[in-house]
Design a protein around this motif. Structure first.
Motif, PDB file in Angstrom:
ATOM      1  N   SER A  72       0.822  -1.214   0.000  1.00 60.27           N
ATOM      2  CA  SER A  72       0.000   0.000   0.000  1.00 60.27           C
ATOM      3  C   SER A  72       0.851   1.256   0.000  1.00 60.27           C
ATOM      4  CB  SER A  72      -0.927  -0.001   1.226  1.00 60.27           C
ATOM      5  OG  SER A  72      -1.794  -1.116   1.217  1.00 60.27           O
ATOM      6  N   VAL A  73       1.849   1.301   0.869  1.00 60.81           N
ATOM      7  CA  VAL A  73       2.715   2.482   0.943  1.00 60.81           C
ATOM      8  C   VAL A  73       3.477   2.682  -0.368  1.00 60.81           C
ATOM      9  CG1 VAL A  73       4.742   3.450   2.090  1.00 60.81           C
ATOM     10  CG2 VAL A  73       2.936   2.396   3.439  1.00 60.81           C
ATOM     11  N   SER A  74       3.956   1.589  -0.944  1.00 61.60           N
ATOM     12  CA  SER A  74       4.713   1.672  -2.195  1.00 61.60           C
ATOM     13  C   SER A  74       3.867   2.249  -3.321  1.00 61.60           C
ATOM     14  CB  SER A  74       5.230   0.285  -2.581  1.00 61.60           C
ATOM     15  OG  SER A  74       5.891   0.321  -3.825  1.00 61.60           O
ATOM     16  N   ALA A  75       2.657   1.741  -3.475  1.00 63.30           N
ATOM     17  CA  ALA A  75       1.791   2.189  -4.567  1.00 63.30           C
ATOM     18  C   ALA A  75       1.268   3.593  -4.337  1.00 63.30           C
ATOM     19  CB  ALA A  75       0.630   1.219  -4.741  1.00 63.30           C
ATOM     20  N   PHE A  76       0.938   3.913  -3.101  1.00 65.81           N
ATOM     21  CA  PHE A  76       0.309   5.207  -2.822  1.00 65.81           C
ATOM     22  C   PHE A  76       1.306   6.359  -2.895  1.00 65.81           C
ATOM     23  CE2 PHE A  76      -1.414   8.566  -0.108  1.00 65.81           C
ATOM     24  CZ  PHE A  76      -2.686   8.702  -0.652  1.00 65.81           C
ATOM     25  N   LEU A  77       2.498   6.163  -2.336  1.00 68.27           N
ATOM     26  CA  LEU A  77       3.484   7.234  -2.341  1.00 68.27           C
ATOM     27  C   LEU A  77       4.199   7.356  -3.688  1.00 68.27           C
ATOM     28  CD1 LEU A  77       5.066   6.853   1.210  1.00 68.27           C
ATOM     29  CD2 LEU A  77       3.216   8.371   0.472  1.00 68.27           C
ATOM     30  N   GLY A  78       4.458   6.201  -4.331  1.00 67.32           N
ATOM     31  CA  GLY A  78       5.092   6.230  -5.641  1.00 67.32           C
ATOM     32  C   GLY A  78       6.508   6.786  -5.593  1.00 67.32           C
ATOM     33  N   TYR A  85     -13.595   8.313  -5.881  1.00 67.65           N
ATOM     34  CA  TYR A  85     -13.675   8.619  -4.450  1.00 67.65           C
ATOM     35  C   TYR A  85     -12.290   8.753  -3.823  1.00 67.65           C
ATOM     36  CZ  TYR A  85     -12.994   3.547  -3.967  1.00 67.65           C
ATOM     37  OH  TYR A  85     -12.520   2.271  -4.050  1.00 67.65           O
ATOM     38  N   VAL A  86     -11.307   8.037  -4.370  1.00 62.50           N
ATOM     39  CA  VAL A  86      -9.944   8.166  -3.854  1.00 62.50           C
ATOM     40  C   VAL A  86      -9.336   9.492  -4.302  1.00 62.50           C
ATOM     41  CG1 VAL A  86      -7.621   7.185  -3.896  1.00 62.50           C
ATOM     42  CG2 VAL A  86      -9.607   5.674  -3.752  1.00 62.50           C
ATOM     43  N   GLU A  87      -9.573   9.851  -5.554  1.00 65.17           N
ATOM     44  CA  GLU A  87      -9.072  11.137  -6.040  1.00 65.17           C
ATOM     45  C   GLU A  87      -9.706  12.296  -5.282  1.00 65.17           C
ATOM     46  OE1 GLU A  87      -9.734  11.243 -10.219  1.00 65.17           O
ATOM     47  OE2 GLU A  87      -8.078   9.878 -10.690  1.00 65.17           O
ATOM     48  N   ALA A  88     -11.000  12.137  -4.914  1.00 64.51           N
ATOM     49  CA  ALA A  88     -11.668  13.181  -4.130  1.00 64.51           C
ATOM     50  C   ALA A  88     -11.045  13.297  -2.745  1.00 64.51           C
ATOM     51  CB  ALA A  88     -13.164  12.879  -4.017  1.00 64.51           C
ATOM     52  N   ALA A  89     -10.727  12.147  -2.125  1.00 62.82           N
ATOM     53  CA  ALA A  89     -10.104  12.168  -0.801  1.00 62.82           C
ATOM     54  C   ALA A  89      -8.721  12.789  -0.860  1.00 62.82           C
ATOM     55  CB  ALA A  89     -10.034  10.735  -0.247  1.00 62.82           C
ATOM     56  N   MET A  90      -7.980  12.531  -1.944  1.00 62.86           N
ATOM     57  CA  MET A  90      -6.660  13.129  -2.091  1.00 62.86           C
ATOM     58  C   MET A  90      -6.764  14.633  -2.328  1.00 62.86           C
ATOM     59  SD  MET A  90      -4.915  10.123  -4.462  1.00 62.86           S
ATOM     60  CE  MET A  90      -3.350  10.972  -4.639  1.00 62.86           C
ATOM     61  N   THR A  91      -7.797  15.052  -3.085  1.00 57.68           N
ATOM     62  CA  THR A  91      -8.001  16.477  -3.324  1.00 57.68           C
ATOM     63  C   THR A  91      -8.330  17.205  -2.027  1.00 57.68           C
ATOM     64  OG1 THR A  91      -8.810  16.010  -5.556  1.00 57.68           O
ATOM     65  CG2 THR A  91      -9.345  18.169  -4.625  1.00 57.68           C
ATOM     66  N   LEU A  92      -9.116  16.559  -1.161  1.00 59.97           N
ATOM     67  CA  LEU A  92      -9.481  17.152   0.132  1.00 59.97           C
ATOM     68  C   LEU A  92      -8.351  17.065   1.150  1.00 59.97           C
ATOM     69  CD1 LEU A  92     -13.135  15.784   0.419  1.00 59.97           C
ATOM     70  CD2 LEU A  92     -12.431  18.140  -0.088  1.00 59.97           C
ATOM     71  N   THR A 116      -2.689  10.418   4.266  1.00 61.91           N
ATOM     72  CA  THR A 116      -2.373   9.080   3.754  1.00 61.91           C
ATOM     73  C   THR A 116      -3.017   7.964   4.566  1.00 61.91           C
ATOM     74  OG1 THR A 116      -0.275   9.869   2.829  1.00 61.91           O
ATOM     75  CG2 THR A 116      -0.501   7.498   3.185  1.00 61.91           C
ATOM     76  N   PRO A 117      -2.928   7.969   5.912  1.00 59.64           N
ATOM     77  CA  PRO A 117      -3.563   6.884   6.679  1.00 59.64           C
ATOM     78  C   PRO A 117      -5.066   6.778   6.424  1.00 59.64           C
ATOM     79  CG  PRO A 117      -2.054   8.124   8.062  1.00 59.64           C
ATOM     80  CD  PRO A 117      -2.194   8.894   6.798  1.00 59.64           C
ATOM     81  N   HIS A 118      -5.745   7.931   6.366  1.00 63.83           N
ATOM     82  CA  HIS A 118      -7.188   7.910   6.133  1.00 63.83           C
ATOM     83  C   HIS A 118      -7.501   7.335   4.755  1.00 63.83           C
ATOM     84  CE1 HIS A 118     -11.413   9.325   6.273  1.00 63.83           C
ATOM     85  NE2 HIS A 118     -11.231   9.537   4.972  1.00 63.83           N
ATOM     86  N   ILE A 119      -6.780   7.753   3.742  1.00 63.21           N
ATOM     87  CA  ILE A 119      -7.068   7.313   2.380  1.00 63.21           C
ATOM     88  C   ILE A 119      -6.806   5.816   2.230  1.00 63.21           C
ATOM     89  CG2 ILE A 119      -6.407   7.566  -0.039  1.00 63.21           C
ATOM     90  CD1 ILE A 119      -5.741  10.487   0.571  1.00 63.21           C
ATOM     91  N   ILE A 120      -5.706   5.332   2.817  1.00 65.37           N
ATOM     92  CA  ILE A 120      -5.367   3.914   2.674  1.00 65.37           C
ATOM     93  C   ILE A 120      -6.322   3.029   3.475  1.00 65.37           C
ATOM     94  CG2 ILE A 120      -3.621   2.170   3.194  1.00 65.37           C
ATOM     95  CD1 ILE A 120      -1.487   4.181   2.472  1.00 65.37           C
ATOM     96  N   PHE A 121      -6.525   3.380   4.759  1.00 65.42           N
ATOM     97  CA  PHE A 121      -7.264   2.477   5.648  1.00 65.42           C
ATOM     98  C   PHE A 121      -8.773   2.701   5.636  1.00 65.42           C
ATOM     99  CE2 PHE A 121      -2.972   2.635   7.526  1.00 65.42           C
ATOM    100  CZ  PHE A 121      -2.696   1.283   7.523  1.00 65.42           C
ATOM    101  N   ARG A 122      -9.220   3.894   5.245  1.00 63.57           N
ATOM    102  CA  ARG A 122     -10.655   4.168   5.250  1.00 63.57           C
ATOM    103  C   ARG A 122     -11.278   4.142   3.855  1.00 63.57           C
ATOM    104  NH1 ARG A 122     -12.455   6.656   9.909  1.00 63.57           N
ATOM    105  NH2 ARG A 122     -14.506   6.311   8.986  1.00 63.57           N
ATOM    106  N   GLU A 123     -10.493   4.458   2.842  1.00 59.31           N
ATOM    107  CA  GLU A 123     -11.030   4.532   1.485  1.00 59.31           C
ATOM    108  C   GLU A 123     -10.640   3.317   0.636  1.00 59.31           C
ATOM    109  OE1 GLU A 123     -13.119   6.815   0.797  1.00 59.31           O
ATOM    110  OE2 GLU A 123     -12.771   8.162   2.494  1.00 59.31           O
TER     111      GLU A 123
END
Length: 295
Positions: A110-116, A182-189, A193-200
């Protein structure tokens, strides 16, 4: 009072939904029942069935009978009692190793893909290097150097050697989910990172994670049993691998009367793994939020 009892009512309702979803698939329901029975027997059985501490030369290598349902071994011990006493170690290592493997793979992937970027490059290079290491030969070598008599230590070692392949699969899942609206919206807001990975993201790939946990547990069963069979893991209790190893050492494979001494632990291992795999057939419905709403 209502505020206190509300969480319990919600938990009971969700548990009921889970059982209904599993019951839709007969194979999954039977797998769940077998898994529950094996777990209860392995944990409670040793408190009920007397231990097999003494040899009984009058009943050596007997076949199935009303007195011994699965026959006896080379010491006259009841094979069914040996299975009951030997299940706890197998279950504990399987679930602990499966859980640790999945947690480590989910965290890295998750960390690898999300942070890039550089983080993704470094972590994936580490995964690629780790995947080139032959797991079981290395595990066998480590078992000769480190005394793996502790169940938790063995489970941790199995997890450390087996996380890399699953981490790459989790990375692919997260890369796919990053493109969702919904993930792009969470990133825009900027929800963090913890919220997007574990909640979305994580709730939407829980079925894949749960199935991966089951296959990690089955892999741990194979590796643990193989180590015990080879005599590299000296557990104090006679688990299924120990029973199989002793039967083979005493020449059970060459004696027709001793067939049940080997068939009993092999059958128990196969039945446990079949129950896990059967249960996994309905996990997509259990963890998929859209499918749960249909119950």
């Amino acid at each position: 009072m209502a505020a206190i009892t509300a969480p319990f009512g919600s938990a009971i309702s969700e548990t009921g939904k889970t059982f209904k979803l599993i019951a839709r698939n007969p194979a999954s329901f039977i797998g769940l029942l077998v898994l529950v029975v094996i777990t209860i027997v392995s944990l409670v059985g040793p408190m009920v069935i007397p231990p097999q501490n003494h040899a009984n030369v009058a009943e050596i290598l007997e076949g199935p009978s009303s007195r011994h349902i699965l026959g006896t071994d080379f010491q006259g011990s009841d094979n069914l009692a040996l299975l009951v006493y030997g299940g706890k170690d197998i279950l504990e290592v399987a679930f602990v190793a499966g859980l640790l493997t999945t947690l480590l793979a989910v965290a890295v992937g998750s960390v690898s893909a999300f942070l890039g970027g550089i983080v993704d490059t470094v972590l994936m290079e580490l995964v690629n290097i780790w995947l080139t290491i032959p797991q079981f030969p290395l595990l066998a070598i480590l078992a000769t150097m480190v005394k793996l008599s502790d169940i938790f230590l063995l489970a941790v070692l199995l997890a450390l050697l087996g996380w890399a392949g699953l981490a790459r699969q989790i990375r692919s899942q997260v890369l796919s989910l990053k493109q969702r609206d919904y993930v792009e919206a969470a990133m825009t807001l900027n929800l963090g990172t913890p919220h997007i990975i574990f909640r979305e993201m994580l709730p939407n790939m829980m079925s894949f994670v749960a199935i991966s946990l089951i296959f990690a547990a089955t892999s741990a069963i194979y590796q643990q049993t193989s180590l015990v069979f080879l005599g590299l893991v000296p557990f104090s209790s006679a688990n299924w691998g120990t029973t199989l190893s002793l039967a083979y050492t005493k020449g059970a494979i060459y004696q027709s009367d001793a067939a049940w001494t080997m068939l009993a632990p092999v059958g128990a291992i196969a039945l446990f793994q079949l129950a896990l795999v059967s249960l996994s057939r309905s996990l997509d419905e259990v963890f998929n939020p859209r499918l749960r709403t249909s119950v």
